[in-house]
Motif scaffolding. Structure first.
Motif, PDB file in Angstrom:
ATOM      1  N   GLY A   1       0.764  -1.165   0.102  1.00  0.00           N
ATOM      2  CA  GLY A   1      -0.054  -0.086   0.093  1.00  0.00           C
ATOM      3  C   GLY A   1       0.875   1.259  -0.033  1.00  0.00           C
ATOM      4  O   GLY A   1       0.479   2.369  -0.086  1.00  0.00           O
ATOM      5  N   ILE A   2       1.981   1.236   0.093  1.00  0.00           N
ATOM      6  CA  ILE A   2       3.017   2.500   0.135  1.00  0.00           C
ATOM      7  C   ILE A   2       3.935   2.174  -1.086  1.00  0.00           C
ATOM      8  O   ILE A   2       4.516   1.077  -1.196  1.00  0.00           O
ATOM      9  N   PHE A   3       4.176   3.240  -1.822  1.00  0.00           N
ATOM     10  CA  PHE A   3       4.932   3.154  -2.953  1.00  0.00           C
ATOM     11  C   PHE A   3       6.179   3.944  -3.002  1.00  0.00           C
ATOM     12  O   PHE A   3       6.366   4.963  -1.945  1.00  0.00           O
TER      13      PHE A   3
ATOM     14  N   MET B   1       2.348   8.394   4.636  1.00  0.00           N
ATOM     15  CA  MET B   1       2.355   9.238   3.339  1.00  0.00           C
ATOM     16  C   MET B   1       2.409   8.086   2.482  1.00  0.00           C
ATOM     17  O   MET B   1       2.528   6.775   2.557  1.00  0.00           O
ATOM     18  N   PHE B   2       2.700   8.391   1.053  1.00  0.00           N
ATOM     19  CA  PHE B   2       2.334   7.533  -0.108  1.00  0.00           C
ATOM     20  C   PHE B   2       3.835   7.008  -0.454  1.00  0.00           C
ATOM     21  O   PHE B   2       3.769   5.897  -1.115  1.00  0.00           O
ATOM     22  N   TRP B   3       4.845   7.620  -0.159  1.00  0.00           N
ATOM     23  CA  TRP B   3       6.197   7.304  -0.465  1.00  0.00           C
ATOM     24  C   TRP B   3       6.816   6.484   0.710  1.00  0.00           C
ATOM     25  O   TRP B   3       7.063   6.885   1.732  1.00  0.00           O
ATOM     26  N   GLU B   4       7.651   5.242   0.457  1.00  0.00           N
ATOM     27  CA  GLU B   4       8.023   4.773   1.466  1.00  0.00           C
ATOM     28  C   GLU B   4       9.339   5.336   2.125  1.00  0.00           C
ATOM     29  O   GLU B   4       9.133   5.172   3.414  1.00  0.00           O
ATOM     30  N   PHE B   5      10.346   5.767   1.265  1.00  0.00           N
ATOM     31  CA  PHE B   5      11.518   6.201   2.138  1.00  0.00           C
ATOM     32  C   PHE B   5      11.132   7.574   2.704  1.00  0.00           C
ATOM     33  O   PHE B   5      11.690   8.210   3.736  1.00  0.00           O
ATOM     34  N   THR B   6       9.962   8.510   2.327  1.00  0.00           N
ATOM     35  CA  THR B   6       9.522   9.659   2.961  1.00  0.00           C
ATOM     36  C   THR B   6       8.928   9.456   4.358  1.00  0.00           C
ATOM     37  O   THR B   6       9.088   9.869   5.324  1.00  0.00           O
ATOM     38  N   ASN B   7       8.239   8.097   4.437  1.00  0.00           N
ATOM     39  CA  ASN B   7       7.940   7.515   5.595  1.00  0.00           C
ATOM     40  C   ASN B   7       8.722   7.371   6.554  1.00  0.00           C
ATOM     41  O   ASN B   7       8.944   7.821   8.009  1.00  0.00           O
ATOM     42  N   MET B   8      10.032   6.661   6.098  1.00  0.00           N
ATOM     43  CA  MET B   8      11.248   6.391   6.767  1.00  0.00           C
ATOM     44  C   MET B   8      11.703   7.737   7.511  1.00  0.00           C
ATOM     45  O   MET B   8      12.012   7.688   8.871  1.00  0.00           O
ATOM     46  N   LEU B   9      11.933   8.750   6.813  1.00  0.00           N
ATOM     47  CA  LEU B   9      12.490   9.916   7.056  1.00  0.00           C
ATOM     48  C   LEU B   9      11.401  10.702   8.276  1.00  0.00           C
ATOM     49  O   LEU B   9      11.957  11.139   9.302  1.00  0.00           O
ATOM     50  N   LEU B  10       9.965  10.356   8.084  1.00  0.00           N
ATOM     51  CA  LEU B  10       9.073  10.932   8.764  1.00  0.00           C
ATOM     52  C   LEU B  10       9.142  10.204  10.339  1.00  0.00           C
ATOM     53  O   LEU B  10       9.443  11.040  11.348  1.00  0.00           O
TER      54      LEU B  10
END
Length: 327
Positions: free
Chosen positions: A84-86, A234-243
């Motif tokens: 579900g996350i891209f 969020m929609f983006w995997e590595f952005t979630n990791m940063l968050l």
């Protein structure tokens, strides 16, 4: 047969996996040169003008590999690393973008989709295209994937112990670095570890006696624990990791301040940044954004880092003296 791997983007996260995979299958792995002014300039010249700097740099690395007469340039299509996350759309369209930029390059591109349940991308189904494309057997491919996975997990384990990725990729004896203050550095691996693009930021910190902790040094369970606090990821995997990492840094007493390094024109970061700016203030955690592009100068980076960390030191010194009853 020579397989070329651009030294950009996910190279900094997956190179040990890719190198072991292709070498275990009997191929020679060739990387592009380190990012330089010439690689950046040719990437800026040839790439689509509207894309972000990391994608322009990647384009330059592809051209650098073409000069090395490789048989294939490996450009996987990262789709998803969690259900579900891209990935950023630019990653999903990267092979097509490169093919569209240069005539006659299509037969040089080795690509396939990566759809995974985690950052461990070793699932066999992602690589079946190699059987016909590279003429390898299913058994050899499965064995190579296991070796690649083991090597990558070893690399990640060391990274999570606090060794930075460049040290792990380039040194037989990687070192850990300490300092009198600790900065949580938020940024994608290619922004944090490409020394040319970020003006050798990690070395700047070391010269200033600053310890740095990055998202790739964090355990995934800690990041996911923070992300569960949000109603929606969020929609983006590595952005979630940063968050998730940023909110962990905000809560940790050993993190004295947070710096977000981002590339001009990054869509996901433009959504991430307001969260960090607003909530770092709520947590009373010093926060700064460093934005880089193809025209960023070294003096700009050094001056801003020096000013930011000097203020943190003053604040920390006053707090320590206040506890001691001096002021």
């Amino acid at each position: 047969m020579k397989i070329g791997i651009p030294k950009a983007l996910m190279y900094y996260f997956y190179y040990p996996f890719w190198k072991t995979l292709f070498e275990s299958l009997g191929f020679e792995v060739v990387t592009s040169d380190d990012t330089s002014k010439s690689i950046l300039d040719i990437g800026v010249k040839e790439a689509v003008a509207e894309i972000c700097v990391p994608m322009k740099v990647y384009t330059g690395h592809v051209l650098n590999l073409l000069d090395k007469n490789v048989d294939y340039i490996y450009i996987p299509r990262f789709v998803s690393l969690r259900k579900g996350i891209f990935m950023c759309p630019k990653f999903m369209g990267l092979p097509d973008m490169i093919k569209g930029l240069f005539n006659g390059i299509e037969n040089k591109i080795l690509t396939h989709n990566i759809v995974s349940k985690s950052t461990d991308i070793s699932e066999f189904h992602n690589y079946t295209v190699f059987i016909d494309k590279l003429g390898v057997s299913r058994k050899d491919l499965k064995n190579a994937l296991k070796k690649a996975r083991d090597k990558w997990l070893e690399f990640r384990a060391l990274n999570k112990q606090g060794y930075d990725i460049n040290e792990l990729l380039t040194s037989d004896k990687p070192k850990k670095y300490d300092g009198d203050i600790t900065i949580g550095l938020i940024g994608y691996v290619y922004n944090v570890y490409d020394r040319f693009v970020n003006m050798d930021l990690l070395n700047v910190f070391r010269k200033l006696n600053i310890k740095v902790v990055t998202f790739d040094m964090m355990e995934e369970r800690i990041i996911q624990r923070q992300l569960k606090k949000f109603k929606k990821n969020m929609f983006w995997e590595f952005t979630n990791m940063l968050l998730g990492t940023a909110y962990e840094f905000m809560e940790r007493d050993d993190i004295d301040g947070i710096i977000h390094i981002t590339a001009f024109g990054c869509g996901p970061d433009s959504i991430l940044e307001p969260f960090l700016t607003i909530d770092s203030e709520k947590h009373k955690k010093p926060f700064m954004t460093l934005r880089i592009d193809e025209q960023t100068g070294e003096s700009h980076v050094i001056t801003r880092v020096e000013a930011f960390t000097d203020l943190i030191r003053i604040k920390k010194y006053k707090a320590e003296k206040s506890v001691e009853g001096v002021i």
